[in-house]
Scaffold this motif. Sequence first.
Motif, short mmCIF file in Angstrom:
data_model
loop_
_atom_site.label_atom_id
_atom_site.label_comp_id
_atom_site.label_asym_id
_atom_site.label_seq_id
_atom_site.Cartn_x
_atom_site.Cartn_y
_atom_site.Cartn_z
N LYS A 1 0.84 -1.21 0.00
CA LYS A 1 0.00 0.00 0.00
C LYS A 1 0.87 1.26 0.00
O LYS A 1 1.86 1.33 0.72
N MET B 1 0.19 -0.68 -4.75
CA MET B 1 -1.19 -0.61 -5.23
C MET B 1 -1.53 0.83 -5.56
O MET B 1 -0.93 1.76 -5.01
N GLY C 1 -6.41 -0.27 -3.52
CA GLY C 1 -6.10 -1.63 -3.99
C GLY C 1 -7.24 -2.59 -3.66
O GLY C 1 -8.23 -2.21 -3.03
N ARG C 2 -7.09 -3.85 -4.11
CA ARG C 2 -8.14 -4.85 -3.86
C ARG C 2 -7.63 -5.93 -2.93
O ARG C 2 -6.46 -6.28 -2.98
N TYR C 3 -8.52 -6.50 -2.13
CA TYR C 3 -8.11 -7.59 -1.25
C TYR C 3 -7.81 -8.86 -2.02
O TYR C 3 -6.92 -9.61 -1.67
N PRO D 1 -4.96 -8.79 -6.34
CA PRO D 1 -4.64 -7.37 -6.49
C PRO D 1 -3.72 -7.08 -7.68
O PRO D 1 -3.03 -7.97 -8.17
N TYR E 1 -4.54 -13.48 -2.11
CA TYR E 1 -5.03 -12.53 -1.12
C TYR E 1 -3.99 -11.44 -0.91
O TYR E 1 -2.78 -11.72 -0.78
N ASN E 2 -4.44 -10.22 -0.83
CA ASN E 2 -3.56 -9.06 -0.82
C ASN E 2 -2.41 -9.18 0.18
O ASN E 2 -1.24 -8.96 -0.17
N LYS F 1 -2.56 -3.50 2.87
CA LYS F 1 -3.88 -2.85 2.75
C LYS F 1 -4.70 -3.17 4.00
O LYS F 1 -5.45 -2.34 4.49
#
Length: 502
Positions: free
Chosen positions: A125, A141, A145-147, A150, A164-165, A193
């Motif tokens: 992040k 990100m 960002g996305r979980y 990503p 998974y992030n 994140k």
Amino acid sequence: MSKIKFVTVFWIFAFLISAAESKDKPNILFIFSDDHTWQTISSYGHPLSKVVPTPNIDRIGAEGIRFDRCLVTNSICAPSRAVVLTGKYSHLNGQIDNFNTFDGGQVTFPKLLQKSGYETAIVGKWHLKSVPTGFDYHEVMRGQGRYYNPTLYTDGEPTEYEGYNTDVVVDRSLDWLKNRDSDKPFMLMSQFKATHGPFQPALRHLGELDDVTVPLPDNFFDDYTGRSRAPGNHNTSIANVMPLSNLSIDYRNIQGEQLAQYRSHFDEANDAFEKANLQGDERAEWRYQRFIKNFLLTSKGIDENVGRLLDYLDESGLAENTIVIYAADQGFFLGEHGWYDKRWMYEECLKTPLLVRWPGVTQEGRVSSDIVSNLDFAPMFLEMAGASIPSEIQGRSLVPLLKGAAPQNWRKSFYYKYYGEQRGGSVSEGYYNHGVPPHEGVADKRYKLIHYKHDDVDEWEFFDHQRDPSEMKSVYGNPEYAETIARLKTELEQLKTQYRVN
Ligand SMILES: [Ca+2]
């Protein structure tokens, strides 16, 4: 010896000394999470952390030092990150809220570490909009960002990852560690994140707490009396305001079996909730349980991944000469006052976790109650690296505290300022994002004085934590405290002068 030979020998000698010095410099692994508040980290002893313990993060403190009073200058994501990078308050580094863009041209600690011979990297992040500067490598990100699955960017070039992030951030961190220029000491920032909303645990953890009921905080049904009007105008209620999207998922990039599992965990539960049309306490309880369980399981993903990083340091032999720091960008409400989110100068989000392990320097298991801050991180990193600290930096290095004790002239009070994020409408109807207006204040180890001065509002709150640790009743008008309040008002003005606010 001829002059040319002498010069050559001199430079070879200088190079060898410099290489030897670089080898002696400690590596720095700075693990930084988002909204991962101290209540969820078990070594801080909060009852919530017993539901999902964090043994790996605890290990950093057990083998090093835990700071119990680490305060942020401005309790919100992007501003906190800018304070960490620059060691300066928001009004001087320019990042006063989440809306503006960080000026990457200014002096930051990663740039100074680079000059001092460090190889620097940031993975995960970033949240500061501008392209990261001061890093030999960055993979970050965009925005939040996305979980799940990503996308990370290096120099604007995207790479999509499956998984998974939090796992991906550590996969990429480990990859960088294994392939870095090992002649130089390193400074790696692994930034999660998690646990930022929407609160989405790893697939492997979904539903793990389905049979558990997490107790509501004592002040969940706060009526906001006995304080200024500010908390009553909030817009951060778990029971009534928090969008269900915070308890849902972002479907971008998710397909097949994964999608089915997420749908079953998130959508079916939300649909059942909507259908049941719960009211009052029942509604609040349902929403709290969903929120807290998803938050705690997202926290679990962080702890597991901190464990992966620590294991790698052990296995690679790096642990002995690597300083590990764990912190979050700020604290977070987990149902206290009925709230989620941050921004306020209240304890839950003013305070952030900070644990530091420096083999051979920090005494195992020490706890510091000194007032420290994210303002102090940049000078701390510089002193750790043996680099000089520019006079413009406003924080103070924590190295003396890591080595033993705070200097006699260590700060006794702390200045806070939140700027508000204007959205439009009336002050009492969401004019400020999450209903949190601008405010500033001063805190010491016992008292806190908060000033809400904006628009046509001019109100104060004053809390005595010894008698009221949950900040439920302002005693601003109590004559018993008149002298202390006057002293803190003077202190507030002095701090504003010291930090060049005035
Ligand atoms: Ca944050």
